[in-house]
Design a protein around this motif. Sequence first.
Motif, PDB file in Angstrom:
ATOM      1  N   UNK A 103       0.833  -1.211   0.000  1.00 16.13           N
ATOM      2  CA  UNK A 103       0.000   0.000   0.000  1.00 16.13           C
ATOM      3  C   UNK A 103       0.866   1.259   0.000  1.00 16.13           C
ATOM      4  N   UNK A 104       1.953   1.264   0.778  1.00 20.88           N
ATOM      5  CA  UNK A 104       2.812   2.455   0.803  1.00 20.88           C
ATOM      6  C   UNK A 104       3.447   2.686  -0.568  1.00 20.88           C
ATOM      7  N   UNK A 105       3.754   1.615  -1.293  1.00 25.74           N
ATOM      8  CA  UNK A 105       4.284   1.770  -2.649  1.00 25.74           C
ATOM      9  C   UNK A 105       3.245   2.398  -3.569  1.00 25.74           C
ATOM     10  N   UNK A 106       2.013   1.904  -3.471  1.00 23.00           N
ATOM     11  CA  UNK A 106       0.927   2.470  -4.284  1.00 23.00           C
ATOM     12  C   UNK A 106       0.693   3.936  -3.915  1.00 23.00           C
ATOM     13  N   UNK A 107       0.683   4.224  -2.607  1.00 17.66           N
ATOM     14  CA  UNK A 107       0.439   5.601  -2.169  1.00 17.66           C
ATOM     15  C   UNK A 107       1.561   6.544  -2.625  1.00 17.66           C
ATOM     16  N   UNK A 108       2.787   6.017  -2.685  1.00 14.50           N
ATOM     17  CA  UNK A 108       3.890   6.836  -3.175  1.00 14.50           C
ATOM     18  C   UNK A 108       3.669   7.196  -4.654  1.00 14.50           C
ATOM     19  N   UNK A 109       3.214   6.221  -5.431  1.00 10.55           N
ATOM     20  CA  UNK A 109       2.919   6.494  -6.841  1.00 10.55           C
ATOM     21  C   UNK A 109       1.756   7.469  -6.976  1.00 10.55           C
ATOM     22  N   UNK A 164       1.004   9.771  -4.873  1.00  9.03           N
ATOM     23  CA  UNK A 164       1.548  11.080  -4.520  1.00  9.03           C
ATOM     24  C   UNK A 164       2.301  11.718  -5.676  1.00  9.03           C
ATOM     25  N   UNK A 165       3.065  10.907  -6.434  1.00  8.07           N
ATOM     26  CA  UNK A 165       3.791  11.433  -7.598  1.00  8.07           C
ATOM     27  C   UNK A 165       2.806  11.958  -8.640  1.00  8.07           C
ATOM     28  N   UNK A 166       1.734  11.198  -8.875  1.00  4.65           N
ATOM     29  CA  UNK A 166       0.722  11.638  -9.836  1.00  4.65           C
ATOM     30  C   UNK A 166       0.056  12.929  -9.373  1.00  4.65           C
ATOM     31  N   UNK A 167      -0.235  13.008  -8.074  1.00  9.03           N
ATOM     32  CA  UNK A 167      -0.881  14.207  -7.535  1.00  9.03           C
ATOM     33  C   UNK A 167       0.023  15.431  -7.701  1.00  9.03           C
ATOM     34  N   UNK A 168       1.331  15.263  -7.446  1.00 12.14           N
ATOM     35  CA  UNK A 168       2.269  16.381  -7.602  1.00 12.14           C
ATOM     36  C   UNK A 168       2.351  16.820  -9.061  1.00 12.14           C
ATOM     37  N   UNK A 169       2.376  15.837  -9.967  1.00 13.60           N
ATOM     38  CA  UNK A 169       2.472  16.162 -11.383  1.00 13.60           C
ATOM     39  C   UNK A 169       1.200  16.860 -11.865  1.00 13.60           C
ATOM     40  N   UNK A 170       0.053  16.397 -11.393  1.00 14.33           N
ATOM     41  CA  UNK A 170      -1.218  17.039 -11.766  1.00 14.33           C
ATOM     42  C   UNK A 170      -1.244  18.477 -11.262  1.00 14.33           C
ATOM     43  N   UNK A 171      -0.808  18.698 -10.036  1.00 14.53           N
ATOM     44  CA  UNK A 171      -0.781  20.053  -9.474  1.00 14.53           C
ATOM     45  C   UNK A 171       0.116  20.969 -10.287  1.00 14.53           C
TER      46      UNK A 171
END
Length: 887
Positions: A649-655, A657-664
Amino acid sequence: MELVFLLLLVVLMAGALASGFPVAFALPGSAIITIGLAALSGEIFAGDAAAYFAQGGPVNWLTAGVTNFRGVYWEVERDTLIAIPLFVFMGIMLQRSKIAEDLLVAMAQLFGPIRGGLGISVVFVGALLAATTGIVGATVVAMGLISLPAMLRNNYSHSLATGTIAASGTLGQIIPPSIVLIILADQLSSAVDQAGMARKAYFKETTGEFSMPSSFGVGSTSAGDMFMGALLPGLVLVGLYMAYILIVAFFKPKIAPSVPFEGKYDRKFVANVLLALIPPLTLIFVVLGSIITGIATVNQAGAIGAVGAMVMAGYRLYDGRRGAFYPAILAMTSLIVILVLNSIHPINIRNVQTSADTLAVVIAVIAVAMFLAGIIWSGIRTYHIDDTLRGVMVETAKTSALVFIILLGAAMLTAAFRAFGGEELVREFLTGLPGGFWAQFIIVMAVIFVLGFFLDFIEIAVVVVPIVAPILLADPSANITAVWLGVMIGMNIQTSFLTPPFGFALFYLRGVAPAAVKTLSMYKGVIPFICLQLFALFIVGIAPQLVNYLPNRMSLTSESAPPPKNPRLQACVEDYVFATFSETGGDIRAAITDAKTWDITNLPKSVQKDLEKSFASAEKSFSALDEAFAATAAIEAAAVDYRPLHVSVRTIQRDIGKHADEIEALEQEVSSLKRQKDAKPGQIEKAMAKIERLAAEKAELESEIPANWEADHKAFTKVLASEKKARLSYRRTVDSAYEPIQVLRATIQDADALAALSADIDALAQAVTDLEPKQAEEAIKEVEAKIGRIVEAGSIRSAVSKVRRAIKGKSPDPEKALGELQKAKALYDEEVTWRQTAKQSIGAKLGEYDAAIRNTIGLRLQDRLPRDAALDVAACQSDHVDISLHF
């Protein structure tokens, strides 16, 4: 476009290094050219010089360069770099004064008669030179000139002889004192800060808590820690080299035959061996010993080594002449006088009070003058004989300048690498690897090993370490120490001296080897030793205790050791107490039972109550610790099923988070484009399409999180909270059990000191009656100060303060002051009476009880760990503990 310029940066650097362009200019030059091109392209094509930078722009890069320049030359925190020229001076001085040659000859004569003994002597001397010089080139050349002809003359295999010499010469990179260890310590100090901030941010993100426990922090390192950490791995490497030579000589005696000594093993032989061996060993002991014992910092130890090397060179260069040893004898004698004098009498010029103090200072001044005379005498010799001192100073300046210029150039290159998003690219690559930390670590070590084929150790240390070290140190799943990471990288970098095509040790040896020794034989000879270095790397990797134990031991047994209450020590301290309870718990329980039978009726009610609570808490401490360990066992049991889910789950959440940062970032770009009148057609639509794609990928990732995650995570968090509660409960229990004992012992020990104040307190009545209010107030203040130095005498001091306040101000009231003084005297008499009575009745028993529980129940409240506990805790802390489940 950022990736294009990042690739250009790497290509320019690689091309410059491959073409033989000086490293000191290749690193900053490639950074400056790439930054300039990126800024110019941005200005021309986008109207913004920072358009093609992932972080900041050219101004930010320039600011980072200035900051790094200031950091290398002016920051007090980085003064460790001062040790580099000192150790370089020491190494070159020992090499040029032929002390290294004496060592080789003596050891070859000593070990030669053993099969493979000549090779073992080369390894042994290589280890000694590593601990005194640390200069690979000087060591390899010296051993190549002296040992190689002897080994070839005695029918040693060309490959074994050259491999042994080249490998032994590289030991200076890992056996302290070592320049590479100092550079690594400097680079890791900033990496630790970055890793610490990253771990805190990750903890806040995953737990929602703003403050991370200090026990989860990334431990810092220093050059002294690196020296201690590298000592045992260096000896492991020496042992592997010697074992390999012995095994080869046993199975193939023809390639490593014995070499009989033609002379006699008489007193002259023993004297020559001792003269060649003892001075370097003494220098090693003084330099490293001063660091280990905390007497000197790394810089001070470097100065000691430089001066010691010059004194040794002073008698070696004067060899065969009358009075050769006079300067060394003068310096050593005066040093012994200073040490003996300091041990029997304190030397403090500012505190000379008696004739004995004056005599001690005078003797010390004379001894220091003699010591300086011996050093100056040795320096004059090294200056006049073969112009040795000047040559050593010039070589030291060249080497030190090269190191510092490379440091600055590498800092500029690293700043450029970060500016184009290289660090983030590396982080995403490493964190995206399956297998977690160890996959990342193996990839990094493999890259460093491959880079060693082409780059020098300094280049690798200052370019690669700042990029990868923060990523590896921040990972809580391995929770490695900076010292261990530094030593592992140092051992890996060591292979760069042996790996073709640019193995510098091979170049050095090729330059002094006879033509009969083929280059191919040299390459064949170093392959087994490269394998041994990798095997040693594996050993240290699976046994981090080899690295971490000595720095921990040095820290916990030093004068400035952290107190047992330090949060980072708690788990290991409790392990020690638990083991001690298992062994001597019966005796401790018996001591508690006996203490409960004491007659304490003559003590004040409050003290009686505190003692009763103390004994009850002492009895409870056994069960409290059992509960804490049971809670820890519950975590281990629950983690079996929970850990795979947590990692996934932490691996998925890290990914996510990367998508969220890129979208922002894209949304901000769209907002900016909408405000621009000259935006290119289709830019906004392209960005919006990418946002939609990323949002869909993000939603898909969120759907991959198992449905049972929230419930299982909440349940495991409760288990963690239970363990934390149990540990805190135990700590409060033992503190409440021991603190009253500690306070009561100190209180009754001060009984006589309190009784001695009787005359001072009695004299206050006359002061209040006869003196002016101001004078009486000053007299009372003096008595208050004396009372304040007595343990638990606050109530008496408060009572005396009331006397002072009664005569203070515009309307002094002597009668009221005398009344308050009578109350204070009554309280004082009462305190003195019960303290003296308690001292006689239970003083001895209290001491015995304190001794019985001090190092277990009372361990947390001691000023420092006792030696046996410190050693146990040092061993406990030497292993890496996974803390990722707390994140």
